[in-house]
Design a protein around this motif. Structure first.
Motif, mmCIF file in Angstrom:
data_model
loop_
_atom_site.group_PDB
_atom_site.id
_atom_site.type_symbol
_atom_site.label_atom_id
_atom_site.label_comp_id
_atom_site.label_asym_id
_atom_site.label_seq_id
_atom_site.Cartn_x
_atom_site.Cartn_y
_atom_site.Cartn_z
ATOM 1 N N GLY A 90 50.367 33.989 44.096
ATOM 2 C CA GLY A 90 50.835 34.596 42.857
ATOM 3 C C GLY A 90 52.044 33.788 42.395
ATOM 4 N N GLU A 91 52.514 34.070 41.181
ATOM 5 C CA GLU A 91 53.644 33.308 40.620
ATOM 6 C C GLU A 91 54.849 33.287 41.549
ATOM 7 O OE1 GLU A 91 53.294 33.715 36.142
ATOM 8 O OE2 GLU A 91 55.313 34.498 36.601
ATOM 9 N N LYS A 92 55.112 34.424 42.239
ATOM 10 C CA LYS A 92 56.324 34.519 43.058
ATOM 11 C C LYS A 92 56.076 34.357 44.560
ATOM 12 C CE LYS A 92 58.998 37.132 39.772
ATOM 13 N NZ LYS A 92 59.541 38.414 39.375
ATOM 14 N N THR A 93 54.828 34.099 44.957
ATOM 15 C CA THR A 93 54.532 33.973 46.400
ATOM 16 C C THR A 93 55.281 32.782 46.996
ATOM 17 O OG1 THR A 93 52.299 34.783 45.967
ATOM 18 C CG2 THR A 93 52.666 33.747 48.109
ATOM 19 N N ALA A 94 55.947 33.003 48.143
ATOM 20 C CA ALA A 94 56.638 31.894 48.818
ATOM 21 C C ALA A 94 55.619 31.047 49.588
ATOM 22 C CB ALA A 94 57.668 32.461 49.793
ATOM 23 N N PRO A 105 40.043 29.106 56.035
ATOM 24 C CA PRO A 105 40.753 29.453 54.801
ATOM 25 C C PRO A 105 40.840 28.290 53.809
ATOM 26 C CG PRO A 105 42.308 29.160 56.621
ATOM 27 C CD PRO A 105 40.935 28.915 57.187
ATOM 28 N N VAL A 106 40.843 28.621 52.509
ATOM 29 C CA VAL A 106 41.137 27.634 51.462
ATOM 30 C C VAL A 106 42.266 28.213 50.615
ATOM 31 C CG1 VAL A 106 38.826 26.620 51.351
ATOM 32 C CG2 VAL A 106 39.341 28.596 49.913
ATOM 33 N N CYS A 107 43.135 27.344 50.070
ATOM 34 C CA CYS A 107 44.297 27.828 49.325
ATOM 35 C C CYS A 107 44.187 27.505 47.846
ATOM 36 C CB CYS A 107 45.575 27.174 49.859
ATOM 37 S SG CYS A 107 45.944 27.693 51.535
ATOM 38 N N LEU A 108 44.460 28.505 47.012
ATOM 39 C CA LEU A 108 44.569 28.270 45.567
ATOM 40 C C LEU A 108 46.054 28.312 45.230
ATOM 41 C CD1 LEU A 108 41.601 29.636 45.863
ATOM 42 C CD2 LEU A 108 41.873 30.089 43.434
ATOM 43 N N GLN A 109 46.579 27.178 44.812
ATOM 44 C CA GLN A 109 48.018 27.098 44.512
ATOM 45 C C GLN A 109 48.337 27.655 43.142
ATOM 46 O OE1 GLN A 109 50.015 26.602 46.839
ATOM 47 N NE2 GLN A 109 48.719 25.607 48.374
ATOM 48 N N LYS A 110 47.290 27.980 42.378
ATOM 49 C CA LYS A 110 47.427 28.546 41.030
ATOM 50 C C LYS A 110 46.343 29.588 40.869
ATOM 51 C CE LYS A 110 48.489 24.839 37.907
ATOM 52 N NZ LYS A 110 47.872 23.893 36.995
ATOM 53 N N GLU A 111 46.643 30.665 40.181
ATOM 54 C CA GLU A 111 45.612 31.680 39.954
ATOM 55 C C GLU A 111 44.666 31.260 38.845
ATOM 56 O OE1 GLU A 111 46.172 35.976 39.670
ATOM 57 O OE2 GLU A 111 48.296 35.501 39.806
ATOM 58 N N VAL A 112 43.371 31.427 39.064
ATOM 59 C CA VAL A 112 42.401 31.310 37.966
ATOM 60 C C VAL A 112 41.457 32.501 38.094
ATOM 61 C CG1 VAL A 112 42.312 28.804 37.535
ATOM 62 C CG2 VAL A 112 40.990 29.758 39.429
ATOM 63 N N PRO A 113 40.970 33.047 36.953
ATOM 64 C CA PRO A 113 40.060 34.192 37.050
ATOM 65 C C PRO A 113 38.863 33.862 37.933
ATOM 66 C CG PRO A 113 40.696 33.802 34.763
ATOM 67 C CD PRO A 113 41.258 32.657 35.562
ATOM 68 N N GLY A 114 38.523 34.788 38.837
ATOM 69 C CA GLY A 114 37.363 34.590 39.715
ATOM 70 C C GLY A 114 37.665 33.735 40.936
ATOM 71 N N THR A 133 49.653 38.000 40.389
ATOM 72 C CA THR A 133 50.986 38.053 39.783
ATOM 73 C C THR A 133 51.203 39.439 39.177
ATOM 74 O OG1 THR A 133 50.854 35.698 39.358
ATOM 75 C CG2 THR A 133 52.474 36.937 38.059
ATOM 76 N N GLU A 134 50.136 39.992 38.579
ATOM 77 C CA GLU A 134 50.232 41.316 37.955
ATOM 78 C C GLU A 134 50.351 42.389 39.046
ATOM 79 O OE1 GLU A 134 50.644 41.817 34.779
ATOM 80 O OE2 GLU A 134 50.677 44.011 35.079
ATOM 81 N N ARG A 172 56.634 37.783 49.502
ATOM 82 C CA ARG A 172 55.893 37.971 50.760
ATOM 83 C C ARG A 172 54.467 38.478 50.514
ATOM 84 N NH1 ARG A 172 58.959 36.994 54.773
ATOM 85 N NH2 ARG A 172 57.397 37.748 56.247
ATOM 86 N N PHE A 173 54.020 38.363 49.275
ATOM 87 C CA PHE A 173 52.716 38.922 48.882
ATOM 88 C C PHE A 173 51.803 37.836 48.310
ATOM 89 C CE2 PHE A 173 50.136 40.623 45.344
ATOM 90 C CZ PHE A 173 49.381 41.573 46.013
ATOM 91 N N CYS A 174 50.522 37.866 48.687
ATOM 92 C CA CYS A 174 49.556 36.948 48.054
ATOM 93 C C CYS A 174 48.143 37.526 48.154
ATOM 94 C CB CYS A 174 49.610 35.568 48.705
ATOM 95 S SG CYS A 174 48.976 35.506 50.378
ATOM 96 N N GLY A 175 47.196 36.824 47.599
ATOM 97 C CA GLY A 175 45.796 37.246 47.675
ATOM 98 C C GLY A 175 45.173 36.748 48.969
ATOM 99 N N MET A 176 44.317 37.585 49.557
ATOM 100 C CA MET A 176 43.531 37.163 50.722
ATOM 101 C C MET A 176 42.129 37.685 50.444
ATOM 102 S SD MET A 176 44.233 37.886 54.763
ATOM 103 C CE MET A 176 43.666 36.693 55.982
#
Ligand SMILES: NC(=O)c1ccc[n+]([C@@H]2O[C@H](COP(=O)([O-])OP(=O)(O)OC[C@H]3O[C@@H](n4cnc5c(N)ncnc54)[C@H](O)[C@@H]3O)[C@@H](O)[C@H]2O)c1
Length: 312
Positions: free
Chosen positions: A157-161, A179-188, A125-126, A136-140
């Motif tokens: 991220g907060e704004k990822t579609a 792949p596995v999906c994290l629908q919410k960010e958590v540290p690590g 998100t940061e 259009r952005f997320c973590g991979m």
């Protein structure tokens, strides 16, 4: 090809970027490896060659290496982002550097391009605050070495579609990743939370004089590692019996380390500049050229496991 993705630009031709490039190139994608450093681009070619040699050593495989290299272009020109369908950023792990990069690059890439970061743990998100279209952005997040380890964490991220998560997921499947999906960010994210929970317990046991580090490493290589290569913690618990697992959890959870500070043994190595394989010394000694040997053995062993477990 999925979602009409043809051109993939990977920024950062280091350890991770080089390995990802060969994986996508082997999957038939056109890959551009971008870096601000010409030395890094040069070194990346050597790294890809070494990685390929470890993976394949007969003649047919040598031809495969040629094809892989034909699909990779090395560039220090930012124009390479202008026809990217998919971008993976694998540059240094510093928020200000990532912000500088995305500020510029998300304006150069086509509006429809999907943009991802391989950050090990910085907030998506940061990072996204510097991205033109954060939806259009997320973590991979890949595991080292990406061309061998099949797991990929996709982090929202907060704004990822949701569609962005879907494209990244499909692309990872297309090159035979899991792949596995994290629908919410958590540290690590997921992987490092588990990895560091284990490291915390391991260092606590060594510091308490319960067992030496060599024996703790054996516990994983000859016991838990075998189990976890085939099963996850919930599957293991079901197989073990949840009544037994409940009873063990009831007395053991209170005793497992909940140390909040970095252990003395790691702090000392860090202050001494003993960073492990890369400096020739860490928990173990890698002097006398043992570093390359250890990396090659790791990759060969990983390959054997991957071949046995995941290849038909
Ligand atoms: N190494 C790992 O085990 C690992 C695992 C998972 C994720 N990651 C993450 O992947 C990213 C890269 O890690 P790495 O180990 O490959 O690093 P690395 O140091 O091997 O490579 C980083 C590369 O980025 C380049 N670079 C720096 N700033 C740049 C910029 N503005 N534009 C383009 N290139 C730039 C550097 O020249 C260097 O070649 C980091 O975010 C890291 O946290 C690393």
């Amino acid at each position: 090809m999925v979602h009409n993705i043809k051109n993939i630009v990977i920024a950062g031709a280091g350890v991770m970027g080089s390995s990802m490039a060969q994986l996508f190139a082997a999957g038939g994608y056109q890959v551009t490896l971008y870096d601000i450093s010409d030395a890094a681009l040069y070194n990346s070619q050597r790294l890809i060659h070494v990685n390929q040699n470890v993976m394949h050593n007969d003649k047919t495989e040598g031809e495969k290496e040629e094809n892989i290299r034909e699909n990779i272009t090395f560039s220090s020109e930012k124009e390479c982002f202008s026809d990217a369908d998919f971008v993976i950023e694998a540059i240094v792990e510093k928020m200000e550097v990532k912000h500088g990069f995305w500020n510029e690059v998300s304006g150069l890439a086509p509006d429809k391009a999907v943009l991802t970061s391989n950050t090990s743990g910085l907030s998506l998100t940061e990072i996204a605050k510097a991205v033109k279209y954060p939806e259009r952005f997320c973590g991979m997040h890949w595991l080292n070495p990406p061309h061998i380890c099949p797991l990929v964490e996709i982090i929202k991220g907060e704004k990822t579609a949701p569609e962005t998560m879907g494209v990244v997921y499909d692309l990872a499947c297309d090159i035979h990743r899991y792949p596995v999906c994290l629908q919410k960010e958590v540290p690590g994210f997921l992987v490092n939370r588990f990895q560091f929970a284990i490291l915390r317990e391991a260092m606590s046991l060594v510091e308490a004089g319960v067992a030496c580090k060599e024996d703790i490493d054996k516990v994983f290589k000859y016991g838990l590692g075998l189990r976890y290569a085939c099963l996850g913690p919930f599957e293991i618990a079901d197989l073990g019996g949840l009544d037994t697992f409940y009873n063990i959890a009831d007395y053991l959870f209170a005793d497992i380390s909940n140390e909040k500070n970095v252990h003395k043994m790691l702090g000392q190595l860090y202050r001494d500049g003993d960073y492990g394989v890369k400096t020739g010394k860490g928990f173990y000694d890698y002097g006398n050229g043992r570093a390359e040997e250890v990396i090659a053995k790791r990759d060969k062993d990983f390959m054997k496991v991957v071949k046995c477990l995941y290849e038909e």
